[in-house]
Enzyme design. Sequence first.
Site, PDB file in Angstrom:
ATOM      1  N   GLN A  62      58.104  22.062  78.172  1.00  0.00           N
ATOM      2  CA  GLN A  62      56.843  22.687  77.777  1.00  0.00           C
ATOM      3  C   GLN A  62      56.613  24.060  78.417  1.00  0.00           C
ATOM      4  O   GLN A  62      55.546  24.640  78.247  1.00  0.00           O
ATOM      5  CB  GLN A  62      55.663  21.752  78.043  1.00  0.00           C
ATOM      6  CG  GLN A  62      55.317  21.514  79.504  1.00  0.00           C
ATOM      7  CD  GLN A  62      54.280  20.405  79.659  1.00  0.00           C
ATOM      8  OE1 GLN A  62      54.583  19.233  79.540  1.00  0.00           O
ATOM      9  NE2 GLN A  62      53.042  20.768  79.944  1.00  0.00           N
TER      10      GLN A  62
ATOM     11  N   ARG B 153      47.138  25.386  88.737  1.00  0.00           N
ATOM     12  CA  ARG B 153      47.533  26.797  88.841  1.00  0.00           C
ATOM     13  C   ARG B 153      46.596  27.597  89.748  1.00  0.00           C
ATOM     14  O   ARG B 153      46.943  28.707  90.154  1.00  0.00           O
ATOM     15  CB  ARG B 153      47.531  27.448  87.453  1.00  0.00           C
ATOM     16  CG  ARG B 153      48.586  26.877  86.533  1.00  0.00           C
ATOM     17  CD  ARG B 153      48.424  27.411  85.129  1.00  0.00           C
ATOM     18  NE  ARG B 153      49.238  26.653  84.196  1.00  0.00           N
ATOM     19  CZ  ARG B 153      50.519  26.889  83.922  1.00  0.00           C
ATOM     20  NH1 ARG B 153      51.115  27.893  84.501  1.00  0.00           N
ATOM     21  NH2 ARG B 153      51.187  26.141  83.078  1.00  0.00           N
TER      22      ARG B 153
ATOM     23  N   HIS C  74      42.616  15.357  88.563  1.00  0.00           N
ATOM     24  CA  HIS C  74      43.515  14.213  88.346  1.00  0.00           C
ATOM     25  C   HIS C  74      42.911  12.940  88.948  1.00  0.00           C
ATOM     26  O   HIS C  74      43.016  11.865  88.371  1.00  0.00           O
ATOM     27  CB  HIS C  74      44.869  14.465  89.020  1.00  0.00           C
ATOM     28  CG  HIS C  74      45.627  15.618  88.450  1.00  0.00           C
ATOM     29  ND1 HIS C  74      45.853  16.776  89.149  1.00  0.00           N
ATOM     30  CD2 HIS C  74      46.218  15.788  87.238  1.00  0.00           C
ATOM     31  CE1 HIS C  74      46.563  17.603  88.407  1.00  0.00           C
ATOM     32  NE2 HIS C  74      46.785  17.049  87.245  1.00  0.00           N
TER      33      HIS C  74
END
Length: 306
Positions: A61, A190, A37
Amino acid sequence: MRVIETVAECQEVLAQARATGRTVGLVPTMGALHAGHISLMSRARAECDVVAVSIFVNPLQFGDPDDIAHYPRTFDRDRRTCAQAGVDVVFAPSVREMYPDWPAQVATTVSVGGVSEGWEGTSRPGHFDGVATVVAKLFAIAGPCRAYFGEKDFQQLAVVRQMTADLSIPVVVVGCPIVRETDGLALSSRNVRLSPDERVAAVVLSRALAVGRNLLQQAPCYSSTVAEAMRLVVESEPLVHLDYAVAVGRHDLVARELIEDPREVRLLIAAELGPVRLIDNCAGLEVVADMAERHQRHQRHLERIG
Ligand code: PAF
């Protein structure tokens, strides 16, 4: 840095910036920010006058309630990360701010055909409708801008590009290179959910891509041969359960049997490690124009930092 929680305020602040001749860069995220990011924020910082980062874990989502329940949420740390990266605006709305009738079904959603189908679209039904809907909303809130997305979610990037073009949304979608750990694992929010053993095993995804990419250098070749070679690499790692490993066209994401030009190919891979789903991808062969563009950007960056 300003932290904004309402749609109206975010729209106003970014519209005002444009009214005074400044350009806007938007980095849509779901938080749990990492170096991937930060690379998007740095690129936006280098190319735009005002940088806005959205932090919103979009319930639309997520198909699996367990997945959203375990999605890492690190807002205070994310806020500091944004401040350090020179971000001007953090837009962090609540679910009700984005979807006022939530948890009732959202009445208007965006569904993108073609590139949404297959791969993540098959394994996660409804996922890309959720992504397209929230990104369309974020684009409507941000207004004309440049929007930065990582190539790690390669199919998502294709879906966002398709939607933006089809709906004539005045946003320039910028795809940014994947950031990897030193052992090759692609950065993902994740990854923190992997056990130490799974973390070691996860590197098999990038190893499989490297094997696939090597085979592509001998093109013409068959995509099934490349897919099979990648599958064998992943299957050598018992903790990793392969979902798909494929060679597809880099624009339409469709697999064709005969590969003549590896520059037109993208290798996509997805696997489950325990409860964690990881995806990764790479170019069949880096397109010379992309390399030239990256080189020029690097030169401009060097000039800027003197
Ligand atoms: O890639 C993500 O983090 C999300 O899918 C996005 C683009 C922010 C939409 O929620």
